[in-house]
Each structure stands twice: as structure tokens, then as C-alpha cells.
Design a protein around this motif. Structure first.
Motif: not given
Length: 140
Positions: A82-109
Motif C-alpha cells: 500500500e503506497t504512501a500518499v502521492d507515491s508509486s513504487l516500481t518493481f525494479p525500485e523495490m528490488q534495488r532498495f532490498c539489494r542496497d539494504s543488504g537483504l540476501m538475494v534469495q529473500k528479495i521479492p
């Protein structure tokens, strides 16, 4: 005293307590398992750390991470946002955020679904079982 039956472990340890398990009542207590929050990918367990991480994204108002059936992996990780008001989130943006935060690759949605509102009960708990049903039907 062996309490394993009360926990759905069938006399030993290591039972999964899966969604389809229907344990026998123990006295007046009926065990109930909330294993929908546990996602099994290949043989690895993926826990709520993904939700905790995605919740910190500035474009995310609320998130539920669910496991959807996957023929090859057992389950695939799907983030329902559920995105914040006046925001949109893309799949590549979410993946990049997870990767840059150090989440293990196999756990990235592997899937992102953006919804207007996440289904909730009267106490505002997100109803993940409804999301699993909705997005399993979509991907079937």
C-alpha cells in the motif's frame, strides 16, 4: 510430560504446523498455526525481515509479504504494498532498495503487487490469507 501433540509436532520435534494441518484438540485447547507468515523457498525459510525492511521505504505506507505457490521453488516471495500518499513504487525500485539494504538475494521479492488498501480485520491486522487467495487466483 510430552507436550508435542499440543503443538502439532506429532510426538517429536520439527513439525511444520502448516496451514492445512488440523491438529487434534488437547483438552479444551485447539492449537492453531499462523504459518502463513512463513515462506519456504527451495528449502530455505524466509521470515518477516522483508516486511520490516520494506516498511522503511519512504514510498511504502503498509506492506505484507506473502508466499505464493511456485512449481519450481515451492513458494515465491510476493510483496503486496500500500503506497504512501502521492507515491508509486516500481518493481525494479523495490528490488534495488532490498539489494542496497543488504537483504540476501534469495529473500528479495520476485513479485510486487501494489494495492489501494490492504485487507484488514476489525483490529487492523492485515489479512494475509486473503492476499494469498487473491494473488494465487491472479497468477493461476
Amino acid at each position: 510430560m510430552d507436550n508435542s501433540a499440543a503443538y502439532g509436532l506429532g510426538g517429536g520435534f520439527g513439525g511444520a504446523g502448516g496451514i492445512n494441518d488440523t491438529p487434534e484438540p488437547v483438552g479444551s485447547i485447539m492449537p492453531f498455526f499462523l504459518s502463513i507468515s512463513l515462506i519456504i523457498r527451495h528449502t530455505a525459510e524466509v521470515h518477516g525481515e522483508i516486511e520490516d525492511l520494506l516498511q522503511t521505504h519512504p514510498k511504502v505506507a503498509a506492506v505484507a509479504v506473502i508466499g505464493l505457490p511456485d512449481r519450481d521453488r515451492g513458494e515465491r516471495v510476493c510483496a503486496v504494498v500500500e503506497t504512501a500518499v502521492d507515491s508509486s513504487l516500481t518493481f525494479p525500485e523495490m528490488q534495488r532498495f532490498c539489494r542496497d539494504s543488504g537483504l540476501m538475494v534469495q529473500k528479495i521479492p520476485e513479485q510486487l503487487e501494489v494495492v489501494d488498501l490492504l485487507p484488514r480485520n476489525a483490529t487492523f491486522k492485515i489479512l494475509k490469507h486473503e492476499l494469498v487467495k487473491q494473488f494465487t487466483e491472479v497468477s493461476a
